[in-house]
Write a protein that holds these residues in place. Sequence first.
Motif, PDB file in Angstrom:
ATOM      1  N   TYR A  29     -45.959 -32.247 -11.294  1.00 36.92           N
ATOM      2  CA  TYR A  29     -46.942 -32.745 -12.250  1.00 36.92           C
ATOM      3  C   TYR A  29     -46.884 -31.910 -13.530  1.00 36.92           C
ATOM      4  O   TYR A  29     -46.873 -32.457 -14.635  1.00 36.92           O
ATOM      5  N   GLN A  63     -46.115 -33.356 -17.391  1.00 38.42           N
ATOM      6  CA  GLN A  63     -47.339 -33.583 -18.166  1.00 38.42           C
ATOM      7  C   GLN A  63     -47.545 -32.503 -19.222  1.00 38.42           C
ATOM      8  O   GLN A  63     -47.066 -31.390 -19.094  1.00 38.42           O
ATOM      9  N   THR A  64     -48.317 -32.858 -20.233  1.00 35.74           N
ATOM     10  CA  THR A  64     -48.711 -31.866 -21.239  1.00 35.74           C
ATOM     11  C   THR A  64     -49.760 -30.937 -20.638  1.00 35.74           C
ATOM     12  O   THR A  64     -50.374 -31.252 -19.618  1.00 35.74           O
ATOM     13  N   ARG A  65     -49.981 -29.856 -21.302  1.00 40.81           N
ATOM     14  CA  ARG A  65     -51.015 -28.914 -20.871  1.00 40.81           C
ATOM     15  C   ARG A  65     -52.369 -29.617 -20.842  1.00 40.81           C
ATOM     16  O   ARG A  65     -53.186 -29.397 -19.948  1.00 40.81           O
ATOM     17  N   GLU A  66     -52.637 -30.472 -21.825  1.00 43.36           N
ATOM     18  CA  GLU A  66     -53.922 -31.160 -21.904  1.00 43.36           C
ATOM     19  C   GLU A  66     -54.121 -32.100 -20.716  1.00 43.36           C
ATOM     20  O   GLU A  66     -55.203 -32.158 -20.136  1.00 43.36           O
ATOM     21  N   ARG A  67     -53.099 -32.853 -20.346  1.00 42.33           N
ATOM     22  CA  ARG A  67     -53.218 -33.775 -19.206  1.00 42.33           C
ATOM     23  C   ARG A  67     -53.341 -33.002 -17.904  1.00 42.33           C
ATOM     24  O   ARG A  67     -54.069 -33.403 -17.007  1.00 42.33           O
ATOM     25  N   PHE A  68     -52.600 -31.900 -17.792  1.00 42.05           N
ATOM     26  CA  PHE A  68     -52.704 -31.048 -16.609  1.00 42.05           C
ATOM     27  C   PHE A  68     -54.144 -30.533 -16.469  1.00 42.05           C
ATOM     28  O   PHE A  68     -54.749 -30.630 -15.403  1.00 42.05           O
ATOM     29  N   SER A  76     -56.902 -31.696 -17.731  1.00 44.40           N
ATOM     30  CA  SER A  76     -57.814 -32.795 -17.422  1.00 44.40           C
ATOM     31  C   SER A  76     -57.755 -33.167 -15.945  1.00 44.40           C
ATOM     32  O   SER A  76     -58.788 -33.379 -15.304  1.00 44.40           O
ATOM     33  N   ALA A  77     -56.560 -33.232 -15.389  1.00 43.22           N
ATOM     34  CA  ALA A  77     -56.406 -33.582 -13.972  1.00 43.22           C
ATOM     35  C   ALA A  77     -57.073 -32.542 -13.081  1.00 43.22           C
ATOM     36  O   ALA A  77     -57.742 -32.890 -12.107  1.00 43.22           O
ATOM     37  N   ASP A  80     -59.431 -36.524  -9.580  1.00 44.00           N
ATOM     38  CA  ASP A  80     -59.155 -37.954  -9.417  1.00 44.00           C
ATOM     39  C   ASP A  80     -59.875 -38.381  -8.145  1.00 44.00           C
ATOM     40  O   ASP A  80     -59.264 -38.517  -7.082  1.00 44.00           O
ATOM     41  N   TYR A  83     -51.804 -23.502 -15.773  1.00 43.55           N
ATOM     42  CA  TYR A  83     -50.747 -24.350 -16.324  1.00 43.55           C
ATOM     43  C   TYR A  83     -49.474 -23.539 -16.537  1.00 43.55           C
ATOM     44  O   TYR A  83     -48.383 -23.982 -16.178  1.00 43.55           O
TER      45      TYR A  83
END
Length: 109
Positions: free
Chosen positions: A50, A54-59, A61-62, A67, A89
């Motif tokens: 993952y 993914q970007t740091r921002e998406r990481f 957020s997840a 989820d 991250y």
Amino acid sequence: SSCSIYGDGGAAPLTEPGLVSAWRTLRVVDCARCHGKDHDGWEAPSIVEYARSQTRERFASAVLDGDPGRGMPGYRSNPLVTERIDDLYRYFDARARGAIAAGDRAPLD
């Protein structure tokens, strides 16, 4: 010729303070219970893969929002995680790049 135990990159052992803090946080929060012993996937997907995709921002957020529909809790209310999200991250990004090997362990002092 010598063989590096730290993966193809020949990286140093897991000693950088922020990464050590991230590794210890992963142990306390116990991400391994769903993501596998080395976070490479088990009942839940690989965190290493993952972070690779993914970007740091998406990481962030997840991890922070989770989820819930898939059983992943959010950790936004856990200061241990929120205060170390950048280091978490960086840890998984280093794992994805091979700079930290799956078996590398931080000192437990």
